[in-house]
Design a protein around this motif. Sequence first.
Motif, PDB file in Angstrom:
ATOM      1  N   ARG A   1       7.895 -10.560  -6.347  1.00 37.34           N
ATOM      2  CA  ARG A   1       8.780 -10.530  -7.509  1.00 37.34           C
ATOM      3  C   ARG A   1       8.013 -10.962  -8.761  1.00 37.34           C
ATOM      4  NH1 ARG A   1      11.426 -12.980  -3.419  1.00 37.34           N
ATOM      5  NH2 ARG A   1      11.089 -15.025  -4.337  1.00 37.34           N
ATOM      6  N   PRO A   2       8.386 -10.420  -9.923  1.00 39.33           N
ATOM      7  CA  PRO A   2       7.672 -10.732 -11.165  1.00 39.33           C
ATOM      8  C   PRO A   2       8.182 -11.992 -11.863  1.00 39.33           C
ATOM      9  CG  PRO A   2       9.271  -9.030 -11.612  1.00 39.33           C
ATOM     10  CD  PRO A   2       9.359  -9.328 -10.131  1.00 39.33           C
ATOM     11  N   ASP A   3       8.810 -12.865 -11.103  1.00 37.80           N
ATOM     12  CA  ASP A   3       9.322 -14.096 -11.705  1.00 37.80           C
ATOM     13  C   ASP A   3       9.363 -15.192 -10.646  1.00 37.80           C
ATOM     14  OD1 ASP A   3      11.519 -13.427 -10.092  1.00 37.80           O
ATOM     15  OD2 ASP A   3      12.669 -12.639 -11.769  1.00 37.80           O
ATOM     16  N   GLY A   4       9.753 -16.385 -11.064  1.00 35.59           N
ATOM     17  CA  GLY A   4       9.954 -17.490 -10.143  1.00 35.59           C
ATOM     18  C   GLY A   4       8.744 -17.818  -9.301  1.00 35.59           C
ATOM     19  N   TYR A   5       9.025 -18.153  -8.041  1.00 37.24           N
ATOM     20  CA  TYR A   5       8.003 -18.615  -7.102  1.00 37.24           C
ATOM     21  C   TYR A   5       6.847 -17.627  -6.977  1.00 37.24           C
ATOM     22  CZ  TYR A   5       5.906 -19.793  -2.581  1.00 37.24           C
ATOM     23  OH  TYR A   5       5.025 -20.089  -1.580  1.00 37.24           O
ATOM     24  N   ASP A   6       7.165 -16.334  -6.774  1.00 38.16           N
ATOM     25  CA  ASP A   6       6.116 -15.332  -6.556  1.00 38.16           C
ATOM     26  C   ASP A   6       5.161 -15.265  -7.740  1.00 38.16           C
ATOM     27  OD1 ASP A   6       7.618 -14.880  -4.298  1.00 38.16           O
ATOM     28  OD2 ASP A   6       8.034 -12.773  -4.732  1.00 38.16           O
ATOM     29  N   LEU A   7       5.709 -15.187  -8.932  1.00 40.26           N
ATOM     30  CA  LEU A   7       4.885 -15.100 -10.139  1.00 40.26           C
ATOM     31  C   LEU A   7       3.972 -16.314 -10.255  1.00 40.26           C
ATOM     32  CD1 LEU A   7       4.058 -13.958 -12.912  1.00 40.26           C
ATOM     33  CD2 LEU A   7       6.081 -15.097 -13.862  1.00 40.26           C
ATOM     34  N   HIS A   8       4.520 -17.498 -10.084  1.00 43.63           N
ATOM     35  CA  HIS A   8       3.718 -18.716 -10.217  1.00 43.63           C
ATOM     36  C   HIS A   8       2.654 -18.818  -9.128  1.00 43.63           C
ATOM     37  CE1 HIS A   8       5.785 -20.620 -13.602  1.00 43.63           C
ATOM     38  NE2 HIS A   8       6.853 -19.959 -13.150  1.00 43.63           N
ATOM     39  N   LEU A   9       2.984 -18.402  -7.917  1.00 43.11           N
ATOM     40  CA  LEU A   9       2.022 -18.444  -6.816  1.00 43.11           C
ATOM     41  C   LEU A   9       0.862 -17.483  -7.065  1.00 43.11           C
ATOM     42  CD1 LEU A   9       1.424 -19.637  -3.998  1.00 43.11           C
ATOM     43  CD2 LEU A   9       2.662 -17.677  -3.042  1.00 43.11           C
TER      44      LEU A   9
ATOM     45  N   HIS B   1      -2.177 -12.274  -1.443  1.00 42.80           N
ATOM     46  CA  HIS B   1      -1.613 -11.374  -2.452  1.00 42.80           C
ATOM     47  C   HIS B   1      -2.287 -10.036  -2.204  1.00 42.80           C
ATOM     48  CE1 HIS B   1      -1.768  -9.672  -6.745  1.00 42.80           C
ATOM     49  NE2 HIS B   1      -0.604  -9.380  -6.219  1.00 42.80           N
ATOM     50  N   ALA B   2      -1.496  -9.015  -1.998  1.00 40.38           N
ATOM     51  CA  ALA B   2      -2.029  -7.675  -1.734  1.00 40.38           C
ATOM     52  C   ALA B   2      -1.429  -6.683  -2.716  1.00 40.38           C
ATOM     53  CB  ALA B   2      -1.695  -7.240  -0.303  1.00 40.38           C
ATOM     54  N   GLU B   3      -2.195  -5.653  -2.999  1.00 41.49           N
ATOM     55  CA  GLU B   3      -1.697  -4.511  -3.759  1.00 41.49           C
ATOM     56  C   GLU B   3      -2.015  -3.265  -2.947  1.00 41.49           C
ATOM     57  OE1 GLU B   3      -2.290  -6.159  -8.309  1.00 41.49           O
ATOM     58  OE2 GLU B   3      -3.956  -5.149  -7.327  1.00 41.49           O
ATOM     59  N   VAL B   4      -0.997  -2.479  -2.686  1.00 39.03           N
ATOM     60  CA  VAL B   4      -1.161  -1.178  -2.036  1.00 39.03           C
ATOM     61  C   VAL B   4      -1.011  -0.157  -3.149  1.00 39.03           C
ATOM     62  CG1 VAL B   4      -0.304   0.424  -0.289  1.00 39.03           C
ATOM     63  CG2 VAL B   4      -0.133  -2.054   0.094  1.00 39.03           C
ATOM     64  N   TYR B   5      -2.017   0.710  -3.314  1.00 40.16           N
ATOM     65  CA  TYR B   5      -1.977   1.662  -4.423  1.00 40.16           C
ATOM     66  C   TYR B   5      -2.380   3.059  -3.972  1.00 40.16           C
ATOM     67  CZ  TYR B   5      -7.078   0.926  -4.744  1.00 40.16           C
ATOM     68  OH  TYR B   5      -8.426   0.842  -4.473  1.00 40.16           O
ATOM     69  N   ARG B   6      -1.948   4.040  -4.762  1.00 43.76           N
ATOM     70  CA  ARG B   6      -2.355   5.427  -4.531  1.00 43.76           C
ATOM     71  C   ARG B   6      -3.736   5.603  -5.152  1.00 43.76           C
ATOM     72  NH1 ARG B   6       0.081   7.779  -0.352  1.00 43.76           N
ATOM     73  NH2 ARG B   6       2.332   7.553  -0.515  1.00 43.76           N
ATOM     74  N   ALA B   7      -4.737   5.738  -4.311  1.00 37.90           N
ATOM     75  CA  ALA B   7      -6.120   5.813  -4.776  1.00 37.90           C
ATOM     76  C   ALA B   7      -6.352   7.003  -5.707  1.00 37.90           C
ATOM     77  CB  ALA B   7      -7.075   5.865  -3.592  1.00 37.90           C
ATOM     78  N   ALA B   8      -5.677   8.111  -5.466  1.00 35.72           N
ATOM     79  CA  ALA B   8      -5.872   9.304  -6.298  1.00 35.72           C
ATOM     80  C   ALA B   8      -5.391   9.094  -7.729  1.00 35.72           C
ATOM     81  CB  ALA B   8      -5.166  10.513  -5.686  1.00 35.72           C
ATOM     82  N   ARG B   9      -4.555   8.069  -7.955  1.00 39.66           N
ATOM     83  CA  ARG B   9      -4.046   7.784  -9.294  1.00 39.66           C
ATOM     84  C   ARG B   9      -4.668   6.508  -9.866  1.00 39.66           C
ATOM     85  NH1 ARG B   9       1.264   9.560  -6.723  1.00 39.66           N
ATOM     86  NH2 ARG B   9       1.996   7.410  -6.760  1.00 39.66           N
TER      87      ARG B   9
END
Length: 192
Positions: free
Chosen positions: A34-42, A92-100
Amino acid sequence: MKPVSHLDSYRRHATAGAPPIPELTHPWHARVARPDGYDLHLIHRWHQAPHVAAFARRAWSLPRWEEQLRGQLDGDDVRPLLISWHGRPVIHAEVYRAARDVVAGCYQARPHDLGLNLAVGELAMTDQGLVRSLLPRLTDALFEADPHCTRIVLEPDVRNKRAIRSFEAGGFMVADEIMLPNKLALLMVCPR
């Protein structure tokens, strides 16, 4: 319903939706950050840590991280995740579309290729075998979630020997050395 074909991943005209959210098995769990609260601060705190900042180069301010996470969630290119081990957030992970992504300029990306960015947040949790344990489960879950995906890529900084060893132990092979805007990286690939 159109049958799934792995050949679709090779077709230039093919399009891919947003990256999937992997369903992991115990003791692992992945959820959208989440872009706020605990997740953002962590996430902000983890990226300030020297062992992460040295290679990820994203020791951004809290407002910048909030903007980053909101942008990722509003788009279809990247999904930010928090991955927990036995109920404790550790990656912390990011899954992304490599072609983009910018990495697509360094290899022949297929529309359904997925990319991963991983950061073990706490220094005390590094060198515990977490990444090499997670990767086979994570790649299996991503391939399961996107039947058109035929490969997953990573692009660690060439200086990050710890991560490279973990990625190799987790099933990724070095394909090439590539130049990205902020680093000299190794293109590492895990085929289906």
